[in-house]
Write a protein that holds these residues in place. Structure first.
Motif, PDB file in Angstrom:
ATOM      1  N   ASN A   1      22.745  73.610  38.610  1.00 16.07           N
ATOM      2  CA  ASN A   1      22.518  74.091  39.972  1.00 16.07           C
ATOM      3  C   ASN A   1      21.633  73.123  40.752  1.00 16.07           C
ATOM      4  OD1 ASN A   1      22.570  76.635  38.008  1.00 16.07           O
ATOM      5  ND2 ASN A   1      23.549  77.208  39.933  1.00 16.07           N
TER       6      ASN A   1
ATOM      7  N   ALA B   1      18.019  84.862  49.421  1.00 20.55           N
ATOM      8  CA  ALA B   1      18.920  83.876  50.017  1.00 20.55           C
ATOM      9  C   ALA B   1      19.536  82.995  48.940  1.00 20.55           C
ATOM     10  CB  ALA B   1      18.160  83.025  51.031  1.00 20.55           C
ATOM     11  N   THR B   2      20.783  82.649  49.106  1.00 20.52           N
ATOM     12  CA  THR B   2      21.515  81.841  48.136  1.00 20.52           C
ATOM     13  C   THR B   2      21.536  80.369  48.566  1.00 20.52           C
ATOM     14  OG1 THR B   2      23.632  82.088  49.269  1.00 20.52           O
ATOM     15  CG2 THR B   2      23.017  83.819  47.690  1.00 20.52           C
ATOM     16  N   TYR B   3      22.012  79.537  47.648  1.00 19.68           N
ATOM     17  CA  TYR B   3      22.219  78.125  47.992  1.00 19.68           C
ATOM     18  C   TYR B   3      23.121  77.994  49.216  1.00 19.68           C
ATOM     19  CZ  TYR B   3      24.676  73.665  47.928  1.00 19.68           C
ATOM     20  OH  TYR B   3      25.258  72.480  48.309  1.00 19.68           O
ATOM     21  N   THR B   4      24.202  78.764  49.244  1.00 16.27           N
ATOM     22  CA  THR B   4      25.145  78.684  50.361  1.00 16.27           C
ATOM     23  C   THR B   4      24.472  79.044  51.678  1.00 16.27           C
ATOM     24  OG1 THR B   4      26.970  79.243  48.874  1.00 16.27           O
ATOM     25  CG2 THR B   4      27.366  79.507  51.228  1.00 16.27           C
ATOM     26  N   ASP B   5      23.667  80.104  51.671  1.00 17.37           N
ATOM     27  CA  ASP B   5      22.912  80.469  52.875  1.00 17.37           C
ATOM     28  C   ASP B   5      22.053  79.310  53.357  1.00 17.37           C
ATOM     29  OD1 ASP B   5      23.749  83.195  52.976  1.00 17.37           O
ATOM     30  OD2 ASP B   5      22.234  83.741  51.491  1.00 17.37           O
TER      31      ASP B   5
ATOM     32  N   TYR C   1      18.006  76.945  42.889  1.00 20.55           N
ATOM     33  CA  TYR C   1      18.996  78.034  42.822  1.00 20.55           C
ATOM     34  C   TYR C   1      19.642  78.176  41.451  1.00 20.55           C
ATOM     35  CZ  TYR C   1      18.135  77.417  47.734  1.00 20.55           C
ATOM     36  OH  TYR C   1      17.491  77.258  48.942  1.00 20.55           O
ATOM     37  N   GLY C   2      18.876  77.884  40.402  1.00 22.20           N
ATOM     38  CA  GLY C   2      19.397  78.107  39.063  1.00 22.20           C
ATOM     39  C   GLY C   2      18.929  77.075  38.069  1.00 22.20           C
TER      40      GLY C   2
ATOM     41  N   THR D   1      22.539  71.299  44.161  1.00 23.65           N
ATOM     42  CA  THR D   1      21.691  71.525  45.329  1.00 23.65           C
ATOM     43  C   THR D   1      21.246  70.206  45.947  1.00 23.65           C
ATOM     44  OG1 THR D   1      20.913  73.650  44.466  1.00 23.65           O
ATOM     45  CG2 THR D   1      19.539  72.580  46.119  1.00 23.65           C
TER      46      THR D   1
ATOM     47  N   PRO E   1      13.974  85.507  40.102  1.00 22.89           N
ATOM     48  CA  PRO E   1      13.936  85.138  41.502  1.00 22.89           C
ATOM     49  C   PRO E   1      12.540  84.690  41.933  1.00 22.89           C
ATOM     50  CG  PRO E   1      13.889  87.517  41.319  1.00 22.89           C
ATOM     51  CD  PRO E   1      14.055  86.988  39.927  1.00 22.89           C
TER      52      PRO E   1
END
Length: 293
Positions: free
Chosen positions: A91, A58-62, A86-87, A95, A115
């Protein structure tokens, strides 16, 4: 805007029990139960939203979209899982800003390599403690409201041992974390050692079937913890209930003998249908009557 009630509860040494929420139904049910805090679980949110493992997919956007949707849909303050941020440092700043703007009251950041992997599962590796310290400092600087809480988690216990996990917890508290989260202690004795060593508010992760023993809230408070999250209890119960009713439907071809359920009427009330019906009474029907003249 972050809710000040959480910081006040920690200052007053009020022990907090926070159920895990993972979708809007779980969020609305928990919101009506009188809890002081809700916990946006990464495992459950990724599972319900994407149907994949909580393994850095899952990404930050998700996540900011899903967590923000839950936070805006409840009145209770919410702490949300944000994995590693997320990085890198930029990031992390992005976030924190995004989670706070979404209406969340606290963010959980962890020291895993990217990850990441779900806590209580094997193969977790951590970054150097000094790198996580920088992430915490960036996170603390990035927040707008002082009521927005930084929860710093270390996964060092499983691979590097309890002593290193406690060392990191102390470093993270000194770096500006409001709450320290040492993941996956493996006995009550270890949890007591953590409680004695760290004076910052401590978070206990109560996962049914996980690596950490499940202790009552009163015991957790007595040994030095300030908050207990129950990230899995909701989605485990949901999966068990659906397996039972879907199995009955497949076997018998009906839902007649399934027994008492939540009730369709209660669900319509939970989702806000009475407000829609009231709106229709006040606006939709008069407009229809006028058009018919």
């Amino acid at each position: 805007m972050a809710h000040p009630a959480l910081r006040q509860a920690f200052a007053q040494r009020k022990f907090i029990v926070a159920p895990g929420i993972f979708d809007m139904i779980s969020a609305k049910v928990a919101d009506g139960m009188g809890f002081d805090c809700l916990y946006g679980t990464g495992f459950g949110t990724v599972a319900s939203h994407l149907g994949v493992p909580d393994a850095g997919i899952a990404t930050y956007t998700d996540m900011v979209a899903r967590m923000g949707q839950m936070a805006r849909g409840v009145r209770t303050p919410m702490i949300a899982d944000a994995d590693t941020g997320y990085g890198g440092l930029l990031n992390v700043r992005h976030t924190v800003m995004g989670y706070e703007a979404a209406g969340i009251s606290g963010i959980q950041l962890e020291d895993q390599e990217i990850p990441k992997k779900c806590g209580h599962t094997p193969g977790r590796r951590v970054i150097p403690a000094e790198e996580m310290v920088l992430k915490i400092k960036v996170a603390a600087e990035a927040r707008v409201s002082p009521d927005f809480l930084i929860v710093a988690r270390t996964d060092a216990r499983t691979t590097l041992g309890l002593e290193e996990a406690i060392r990191r917890g102390l470093m993270f508290g000194d770096a500006g974390a409001d709450v320290v989260f040492i993941e996956s202690p493996e006995s009550e004795a270890e949890m007591r050692a953590i409680g004695k060593a760290i004076s910052k508010p401590l978070l206990a992760n109560m996962v049914e079937g996980g690596r950490t023993p499940l202790l009552p809230a009163a015991t957790l408070a007595a040994i030095g913890y300030a908050i207990a999250i129950y990230p899995a209890v909701g989605f485990l119960a949901m999966a068990a209930a659906m397996e039972r009713v879907y199995g009955h439907l497949k076997q018998h071809g009906d839902s007649i003998a399934i027994g008492e359920s939540y009730g369709f009427k209660r669900m319509t009330e939970l989702m806000g249908f009475p407000e829609v019906w009231d709106f229709d009474q006040r606006w939709a029907q008069p407009e229809a009557a006028k058009a018919a003249e």
